[in-house]
Motif scaffolding. Structure first.
Motif, short mmCIF file in Angstrom:
data_model
loop_
_atom_site.label_atom_id
_atom_site.label_comp_id
_atom_site.label_asym_id
_atom_site.label_seq_id
_atom_site.Cartn_x
_atom_site.Cartn_y
_atom_site.Cartn_z
N ASP A 69 1.13 -1.45 0.23
CA ASP A 69 -0.10 0.11 -0.10
C ASP A 69 1.02 0.93 0.14
OD1 ASP A 69 -2.08 -1.50 -0.41
OD2 ASP A 69 -2.32 -1.40 2.22
N GLU A 70 1.95 1.43 0.69
CA GLU A 70 2.40 3.02 0.66
C GLU A 70 3.25 2.38 -0.23
OE1 GLU A 70 5.88 2.00 4.11
OE2 GLU A 70 4.16 2.36 5.49
N PHE A 71 3.79 1.64 -1.70
CA PHE A 71 4.44 1.83 -2.22
C PHE A 71 3.57 2.27 -3.78
CE2 PHE A 71 6.78 -0.40 -6.24
CZ PHE A 71 7.33 0.33 -5.56
N ARG A 72 2.86 1.84 -3.50
CA ARG A 72 1.47 2.26 -4.15
C ARG A 72 1.10 3.73 -4.49
NH1 ARG A 72 -1.81 -1.72 -3.62
NH2 ARG A 72 -3.31 -0.47 -2.26
N THR A 73 0.78 3.61 -2.85
CA THR A 73 0.78 5.61 -2.52
C THR A 73 1.81 5.86 -3.39
OG1 THR A 73 -0.86 4.73 -0.42
CG2 THR A 73 0.51 7.15 -0.81
N PHE A 74 3.62 5.38 -3.36
CA PHE A 74 4.32 6.72 -3.42
C PHE A 74 4.36 6.54 -4.92
CE2 PHE A 74 8.29 6.21 -5.09
CZ PHE A 74 8.78 7.70 -4.61
N GLN A 75 4.53 5.52 -5.50
CA GLN A 75 3.54 5.46 -6.88
C GLN A 75 2.73 6.37 -7.50
OE1 GLN A 75 3.27 1.47 -7.40
NE2 GLN A 75 5.31 1.32 -8.40
N TYR B 119 11.84 5.95 -3.61
CA TYR B 119 11.73 5.16 -3.76
C TYR B 119 12.47 3.41 -3.68
CZ TYR B 119 10.83 1.59 -8.05
OH TYR B 119 11.00 0.42 -8.80
N LEU B 120 13.82 3.67 -3.47
CA LEU B 120 14.66 3.01 -2.70
C LEU B 120 14.24 1.82 -1.66
CD1 LEU B 120 17.99 3.83 -4.20
CD2 LEU B 120 16.16 1.58 -5.41
N ARG B 121 13.54 3.17 -0.77
CA ARG B 121 13.72 2.65 0.54
C ARG B 121 12.17 1.76 1.00
NH1 ARG B 121 13.10 7.23 2.54
NH2 ARG B 121 15.13 7.32 3.00
N LEU B 122 11.63 2.16 0.01
CA LEU B 122 9.99 1.39 0.42
C LEU B 122 9.97 -0.31 -0.87
CD1 LEU B 122 7.64 4.27 -0.44
CD2 LEU B 122 7.89 2.98 1.98
N PHE B 123 10.82 -0.35 -2.00
CA PHE B 123 10.84 -0.91 -2.85
C PHE B 123 12.18 -2.18 -1.46
CE2 PHE B 123 13.52 -3.91 -6.04
CZ PHE B 123 12.23 -4.29 -6.52
N ARG B 124 12.50 -1.66 -1.35
CA ARG B 124 13.69 -2.34 -0.05
C ARG B 124 12.89 -3.33 1.01
NH1 ARG B 124 17.44 0.94 1.44
NH2 ARG B 124 16.14 1.40 3.28
#
Length: 333
Positions: free
Chosen positions: A127-133, A224-229
């Motif tokens: 959810d956090e990654f999608r919200t960021f995108q 992005y890298l933090r969320l993706f990691r």
């Protein structure tokens, strides 16, 4: 008494646990109730406590050098002795299996909690990654950064060429020349486009973009890298914990007997105790020693009487006084 004995094969480190189970109150109470040992031992007062003590005194548990555990039971009835020994082993297997299942259940519950937490963490990370995108209008920052740099470099190259061309034309044409005006417009549009790429002005943030604002690229790349990691870590945990969770569920359902029985107890052919011949021999030796002492004592008293009558009389008188509380007196005339 006759005895019945069973032999168990042990795994490394199992001996202490098996003996603890065999001597547990649960085990002893079950054996007592199964064979009505309170009545067998003819116990009337403090039946529970005394029956347990009597049963323990009639059970031997010994770990052999080979690592096997021998369970020996003594009883006046050889059939009952064998039955009690086999029942001990049967209950040991049952209780040990229950303990293993309980441990497996506790392990499964722990792994299940961690598994469910991992699923929750993955949902939060997704959810956090999608919200960021959606918020920043990006899909894959590394690839988009590369595309933005390449596009910006091409625009800057075109701008440099147009500025050179403008410089050349301005030397040979008037400022009102249509061709010069076209180049000036192109230069203006190139600069505008480069500024938009730098600051992101003019883009709709609600839509996905191929090119990222260059001035925000470092921060976007870091976020992005933090969320993706974080998302990748949770996925790796899921890959690891899923088979562990499935194995824990299998272990909980499995109830395979864990005690290997090498020999079942059989009915004894002869008595093990009391040792009648040994007792008879001891009785004979003790009786012989007492008789020998009496003979020596009598002979000593006879010699004393013949050698010193007064000393004999005094000794006898004192002995009677000490033993029977009698006193005697003797007068010579």
């Amino acid at each position: 008494k006759s005895f019945g004995g069973g032999k168990l094969g042990l795994g490394k480190g199992d001996a202490d646990r098996y003996i603890a189970i065999l001597k547990s109150e649960r085990m002893l109470t079950s054996v007592i109730e199964k064979f009505d040992l309170t009545n067998v031992y003819d116990i009337t007062s403090y039946p529970r406590e005394k029956t347990i003590k009597e049963l323990l005194s009639n059970v031997d548990m010994e770990i052999q050098d080979e690592g096997n555990l021998d369970v020996c039971v003594y009883d006046t009835d050889p059939k009952r002795a064998a039955a009690i020994a086999n029942y001990f082993v049967e209950q040991l297997n049952k209780i040990n299996t229950e303990i293993n299942v309980q441990n497996a259940k506790a392990n499964r519950e722990f792994v299940e909690q961690r598994y469910q937490k991992n699923l929750d963490d993955i949902r939060i990370a997704e959810d956090e990654f999608r919200t960021f995108q959606i918020k920043n209008g990006v899909i894959a920052v590394p690839q988009q950064v590369e595309a933005s740099i390449k596009s910006g470099a091409e625009l800057m190259g075109q701008l440099a060429l147009k500025e050179i061309e403008q410089g050349v034309l301005s030397r040979t044409m008037s400022s009102e020349s249509p061709q010069l005006k076209i180049i000036q417009v192109e230069i203006s549009e190139l600069k505008k486009k480069l500024e938009e790429m730098r600051s992101g002005i003019g883009d709709d943030s609600s839509t996905m973009k191929i090119f990222l604002p260059l001035n925000r690229t470092p921060q976007l790349a870091t976020d992005y890298l933090r969320l993706f990691r974080n998302l990748e870590i949770q996925n790796k945990i899921l890959q690891f914990i899923t088979p562990v969770y499935e194995q824990a569920k299998v272990e909980e359902k499995r109830s395979t007997p864990s005690v290997v029985i090498l020999d079942y107890a059989s009915v004894a052919e002869r008595k093990s105790k009391p040792k009648i011949s040994l007792f008879a021999l001891l009785s004979f030796v003790v009786s012989f020693l007492i008789s020998l002492f009496i003979v020596f004592f009598v002979e000593m008293m006879k010699k004393m009487r013949s050698i010193n009558p007064n000393l004999f009389d005094n000794t006898l008188s004192n002995a009677r006084a000490d033993w029977f509380g009698l006193r005697s007196s003797k007068r010579k005339i």
